[in-house]
Enzyme design. Structure first.
Site, short mmCIF file in Angstrom:
data_model
loop_
_atom_site.label_atom_id
_atom_site.label_comp_id
_atom_site.label_asym_id
_atom_site.label_seq_id
_atom_site.Cartn_x
_atom_site.Cartn_y
_atom_site.Cartn_z
N ASP A 46 0.85 -1.20 0.00
CA ASP A 46 0.00 0.00 0.00
C ASP A 46 0.87 1.25 0.00
O ASP A 46 1.64 1.48 0.94
CB ASP A 46 -0.88 -0.01 1.26
CG ASP A 46 -1.85 1.18 1.29
OD1 ASP A 46 -2.92 1.08 0.67
OD2 ASP A 46 -1.51 2.21 1.91
N TYR A 51 2.77 9.85 -0.13
CA TYR A 51 3.86 9.29 0.68
C TYR A 51 5.23 9.58 0.07
O TYR A 51 6.26 9.35 0.70
CB TYR A 51 3.71 7.76 0.86
CG TYR A 51 2.43 7.30 1.51
CD1 TYR A 51 1.56 8.19 2.13
CD2 TYR A 51 2.07 5.96 1.49
CE1 TYR A 51 0.37 7.76 2.71
CE2 TYR A 51 0.89 5.52 2.08
CZ TYR A 51 0.04 6.43 2.67
OH TYR A 51 -1.14 5.98 3.24
N LYS A 80 -2.77 6.06 -4.27
CA LYS A 80 -3.90 6.96 -3.94
C LYS A 80 -3.71 8.33 -4.57
O LYS A 80 -2.58 8.87 -4.57
CB LYS A 80 -4.01 7.13 -2.42
CG LYS A 80 -3.98 5.83 -1.65
CD LYS A 80 -4.18 5.98 -0.16
CE LYS A 80 -3.89 4.67 0.56
NZ LYS A 80 -2.49 4.47 0.94
N HIS A 113 -7.65 9.50 -1.91
CA HIS A 113 -7.05 9.41 -0.56
C HIS A 113 -7.98 9.93 0.54
O HIS A 113 -8.00 9.39 1.65
CB HIS A 113 -5.72 10.17 -0.54
CG HIS A 113 -4.75 9.67 0.47
ND1 HIS A 113 -3.40 9.60 0.24
CD2 HIS A 113 -4.91 9.18 1.73
CE1 HIS A 113 -2.79 9.11 1.31
NE2 HIS A 113 -3.69 8.84 2.22
N1 LIG Z 1 -5.56 6.13 3.73
C1 LIG Z 1 -5.06 6.84 4.72
O1 LIG Z 1 -5.44 8.01 4.94
C2 LIG Z 1 -4.03 6.22 5.61
C3 LIG Z 1 -3.68 6.84 6.82
C4 LIG Z 1 -2.74 6.20 7.63
C5 LIG Z 1 -2.18 5.00 7.23
N2 LIG Z 1 -2.51 4.43 6.03
C6 LIG Z 1 -1.91 3.15 5.56
O2 LIG Z 1 -1.91 2.22 6.64
C7 LIG Z 1 -0.57 1.83 6.91
C8 LIG Z 1 -0.36 1.51 8.37
O3 LIG Z 1 -0.66 2.59 9.21
P1 LIG Z 1 0.48 3.33 10.03
O4 LIG Z 1 1.56 3.74 9.14
O5 LIG Z 1 -0.23 4.34 10.84
O6 LIG Z 1 1.15 2.17 10.89
P2 LIG Z 1 0.77 1.07 11.98
O7 LIG Z 1 0.96 -0.25 11.32
O8 LIG Z 1 -0.49 1.37 12.68
O9 LIG Z 1 1.97 1.33 13.01
C9 LIG Z 1 3.29 1.44 12.54
C10 LIG Z 1 4.21 1.71 13.71
O10 LIG Z 1 4.37 0.52 14.47
C11 LIG Z 1 5.76 0.12 14.47
N3 LIG Z 1 5.78 -1.34 14.35
C12 LIG Z 1 5.30 -2.10 13.34
N4 LIG Z 1 5.50 -3.40 13.58
C13 LIG Z 1 6.12 -3.49 14.78
C14 LIG Z 1 6.59 -4.57 15.56
N5 LIG Z 1 6.43 -5.84 15.16
N6 LIG Z 1 7.19 -4.29 16.75
C15 LIG Z 1 7.34 -3.01 17.16
N7 LIG Z 1 6.91 -1.95 16.46
C16 LIG Z 1 6.32 -2.17 15.28
C17 LIG Z 1 6.35 0.82 13.27
O11 LIG Z 1 7.73 1.07 13.48
P3 LIG Z 1 8.86 0.61 12.43
O12 LIG Z 1 8.44 1.04 11.05
O13 LIG Z 1 10.05 1.36 12.93
O14 LIG Z 1 8.98 -0.86 12.57
C18 LIG Z 1 5.59 2.13 13.27
O15 LIG Z 1 6.09 3.03 14.21
C19 LIG Z 1 0.23 3.05 6.41
O16 LIG Z 1 1.61 2.75 6.31
C20 LIG Z 1 -0.47 3.34 5.12
O17 LIG Z 1 -0.07 2.42 4.13
C21 LIG Z 1 -3.44 5.02 5.23
#
Ligand SMILES: NC(=O)c1ccc[n+]([C@@H]2O[C@H](COP(=O)([O-])OP(=O)(O)OC[C@H]3O[C@@H](n4cnc5c(N)ncnc54)[C@H](OP(=O)(O)O)[C@@H]3O)[C@@H](O)[C@H]2O)c1
Length: 277
Positions: A46, A51, A80, A113
């Protein structure tokens, strides 16, 4: 194994049940992260124009396909159109530039988005951009019908925003990508999407890392001998939704997709009752 499972979209396309999220993954590490994810068995990535890492994602995809011999058709790429892009012409430009950066002859899923520019998202009484969103949607429909996208959808759309698209468009969105995680489950919106054949993708399944600091969630993860991100994605899957966990670390990327355990119904109810996270 969850990595080998699919949901079916409303147009018959298959979508892998878990994706690697790449928000806040810098462009210069995106390639190695995508390669690591594909090596770990992920088949769904994704990204988004906003981004600013599409070229890194495209490079990682290209390298991984070359290295593994996996066919492009086996990988599902989502991007997006930025929240601020609200005209037909600008959407057409974005589509072309996105496909060039991704270096792909098709994108599996292109989303709008957000229904409004980010600075206007939570403002009460703000312009709803209903006409503009239909213009953007019609441009996506044309690209979909021309074969540039296998599916099209939206993100951060409310029930009103979705009704606007259902009334003004020809194609029903395949997906609504929204924030869903333990402590934040917008049930009415999820139900509306299900009733209209729109798959809900759960973004920020770990609440962008905040879940790891909630003692009750940590205790529940310990009980199942899994990490919080594993519990968090499993929770989302058991709601019938598609998790998008993000990490830039190879060992975490691997661990986050090991989800072959089951949260029992009592614990699901406990997790569902958590609120305000
Ligand atoms: N459509 C939208 O408006 C929208 C908005 C937000 C997000 N998104 C999508 O959803 C995805 C996920 O959301 P998010 O980026 O908010 O992330 P998330 O998956 O909710 O959290 C990511 C965080 O958790 C940490 N993490 C992940 N796995 C871990 C593990 N096994 N142990 C310890 N820490 C861990 C990551 O650090 P590290 O990277 O340092 O491991 C990062 O700080 C985004 O990347 C994006 O693709 C879409």
């Amino acid at each position: 194994m969850v990595l080998e499972e699919f949901y079916k979209l409303n147009n018959g396309q298959r979508i892998p049940k878990i994706a690697l999220g790449t928000w806040q993954t810098p462009n210069d590490v995106a390639a190695q992260v995508v390669e690591a994810a594909i090596d770990a068995g992920y088949r769904h990535i994704d990204t988004a124009i906003a981004y600013e890492n599409e070229s890194g994602v495209g490079l990682g995809l290209k390298n991984a396909l070359k290295k593994t011999g996996i066919h492009r058709e086996s990988i599902f790429i989502t991007s997006k159109i930025p929240a601020e892009v609200k005209s037909r012409d600008a959407t057409i430009r974005c589509i072309q530039e996105s496909m060039e950066r991704l270096d792909c002859y098709h994108v599996d899923l292109m989303l709008v988005h957000a229904p409004r520019p980010w600075t206007e998202m939570d403002k009460p009484g703000a312009n709803r951009y209903y006409k503009e969103n239909v213009d953007v949607w019609n441009a996506l429909e044309e690209a979909y019908e021309a074969g540039k996208f296998r599916s099209i959808g939206v993100s951060n759309f409310s029930i009103d925003d979705l009704n606007n698209i259902l009334a003004g468009g020809r194609v029903v969105p395949a997906v609504n990508q929204i924030r869903v995680h333990i402590g934040h489950v917008p049930t009415d919106l999820i139900d509306f999407c299900e009733q209209n054949g729109i798959l809900v993708e759960a973004y920020s399944p770990n609440a962008t890392g905040r879940l790891m600091k909630i003692p009750e969630v940590c205790a529940m993860a310990e009980k199942y001998h899994v990490s919080v991100p594993q519990l968090a994605s499993r929770f989302v899957l058991q709601l019938g939704l598609l998790p998008l966990p993000k990490s830039v670390h190879e060992e975490r990327i691997r661990q986050n997709a090991k989800l072959d355990f089951e949260i029992n119904s009592t614990d699901m109810a406990v997790l569902l009752e958590m609120d305000g996270l």
